[in-house]
Motif scaffolding. Structure first.
Motif, short mmCIF file in Angstrom:
data_model
loop_
_atom_site.label_atom_id
_atom_site.label_comp_id
_atom_site.label_asym_id
_atom_site.label_seq_id
_atom_site.Cartn_x
_atom_site.Cartn_y
_atom_site.Cartn_z
N LEU A 135 0.88 -1.16 0.00
CA LEU A 135 0.00 0.00 0.00
C LEU A 135 0.92 1.21 0.00
O LEU A 135 1.48 1.57 1.03
CB LEU A 135 -0.92 -0.01 1.22
CG LEU A 135 -1.94 1.11 1.30
CD1 LEU A 135 -2.84 1.15 0.05
CD2 LEU A 135 -2.78 0.96 2.55
N ASN A 136 1.12 1.78 -1.19
CA ASN A 136 2.01 2.92 -1.35
C ASN A 136 1.38 4.11 -0.66
O ASN A 136 0.26 4.50 -0.98
CB ASN A 136 2.26 3.20 -2.83
CG ASN A 136 3.38 4.19 -3.08
OD1 ASN A 136 3.55 5.15 -2.35
ND2 ASN A 136 4.11 3.97 -4.15
N ASP A 137 2.07 4.68 0.30
CA ASP A 137 1.56 5.77 1.12
C ASP A 137 1.96 7.09 0.50
O ASP A 137 3.12 7.46 0.48
CB ASP A 137 2.13 5.63 2.54
CG ASP A 137 1.60 6.68 3.49
OD1 ASP A 137 0.59 7.33 3.19
OD2 ASP A 137 2.22 6.84 4.55
N GLY A 138 1.00 7.81 -0.02
CA GLY A 138 1.28 9.13 -0.60
C GLY A 138 0.54 9.35 -1.90
O GLY A 138 -0.39 10.12 -1.96
N PRO A 139 0.90 8.73 -2.96
CA PRO A 139 2.00 7.79 -3.16
C PRO A 139 3.36 8.50 -3.19
O PRO A 139 3.47 9.62 -3.68
CB PRO A 139 1.70 7.15 -4.51
CG PRO A 139 0.96 8.21 -5.27
CD PRO A 139 0.17 8.97 -4.24
N VAL A 140 4.35 7.83 -2.64
CA VAL A 140 5.72 8.32 -2.68
C VAL A 140 6.57 7.20 -3.27
O VAL A 140 6.63 6.11 -2.72
CB VAL A 140 6.25 8.69 -1.27
CG1 VAL A 140 7.72 9.04 -1.32
CG2 VAL A 140 5.43 9.82 -0.67
N THR A 141 7.19 7.49 -4.41
CA THR A 141 8.09 6.56 -5.08
C THR A 141 9.32 7.32 -5.54
O THR A 141 9.19 8.33 -6.25
CB THR A 141 7.40 5.89 -6.29
OG1 THR A 141 6.22 5.21 -5.84
CG2 THR A 141 8.33 4.91 -6.98
N ILE A 142 10.49 6.85 -5.14
CA ILE A 142 11.76 7.50 -5.46
C ILE A 142 12.63 6.48 -6.18
O ILE A 142 12.75 5.34 -5.75
CB ILE A 142 12.50 7.98 -4.19
CG1 ILE A 142 11.59 8.80 -3.27
CG2 ILE A 142 13.79 8.70 -4.54
CD1 ILE A 142 11.24 10.17 -3.77
N ILE A 143 13.29 6.91 -7.26
CA ILE A 143 14.23 6.05 -7.98
C ILE A 143 15.64 6.62 -7.78
O ILE A 143 15.87 7.80 -8.02
CB ILE A 143 13.89 5.99 -9.49
CG1 ILE A 143 12.46 5.44 -9.67
CG2 ILE A 143 14.91 5.13 -10.22
CD1 ILE A 143 11.94 5.57 -11.08
N ILE A 144 16.54 5.75 -7.33
CA ILE A 144 17.92 6.18 -7.10
C ILE A 144 18.85 5.22 -7.82
O ILE A 144 18.72 4.00 -7.71
CB ILE A 144 18.27 6.18 -5.59
CG1 ILE A 144 17.32 7.11 -4.83
CG2 ILE A 144 19.72 6.62 -5.38
CD1 ILE A 144 17.54 7.10 -3.32
#
Length: 150
Positions: A135-144
């Protein structure tokens, strides 16, 4: 080394019908490894992940880290992060490290993340057919990508 990091309210990994990992508040980390990755990539990336300020503070501003919220993490190996889609419609995974290189680096990544976080990190199983729920909260997704430090 490439990571897709998602802030989650809950996440789990199931293999052959058995839940092998489960967390509540924390980060789901999908990790892709290439032949050129080193322990320096691991140190830099794990430090970045635990200190990434993606959790809300008292004003609900993303200003706190996984360490600050005492959150948990699940790490899942995912060679498809290094897919090349330039030619045709079938992705090429030629850049992804083979298991003899990737498995030791994956294990080292998990161990270093545990050291930085100060607690056990949940994992999937390298090479397994996994069912990942979150369950993506925000959604917040970061690619590094550890190769793009600057």
């Amino acid at each position: 080394m490439k990571a897709v990091i998602q802030r989650v309210s809950k996440a789990s990994v199931t293999i052959e019908g058995k839940k092998v990992a489960s967390i509540s508040t924390g980060l789901m980390v999908l990790i892709g490894i290439v032949n050129e990755d080193t322990t320096e990539d691991i140190k830099w990336l794990t430090n970045k992940i635990v200190n990434l300020r993606v959790f809300g503070d008292e004003n609900n501003i993303m200003n706190t880290s996984l360490l600050d919220v005492n959150g948990d993490a699940i790490v899942v190996s995912q060679f498809t992060l290094h897919a090349s889609t330039k030619k045709g419609n079938r992705p090429s995974y030629i850049k992804a490290a083979k298991p003899d290189i990737a498995i030791p680096l994956y294990k080292s990544f998990v161990k270093q993340l545990e050291n930085n976080l100060g607690k056990n990190v949940q994992t999937g199983q390298f090479g397994a057919d996994m069912k990942v729920e979150l369950l993506n909260d925000g959604p917040v997704t970061i690619i590094i990508d550890s190769k793009n430090k600057e």
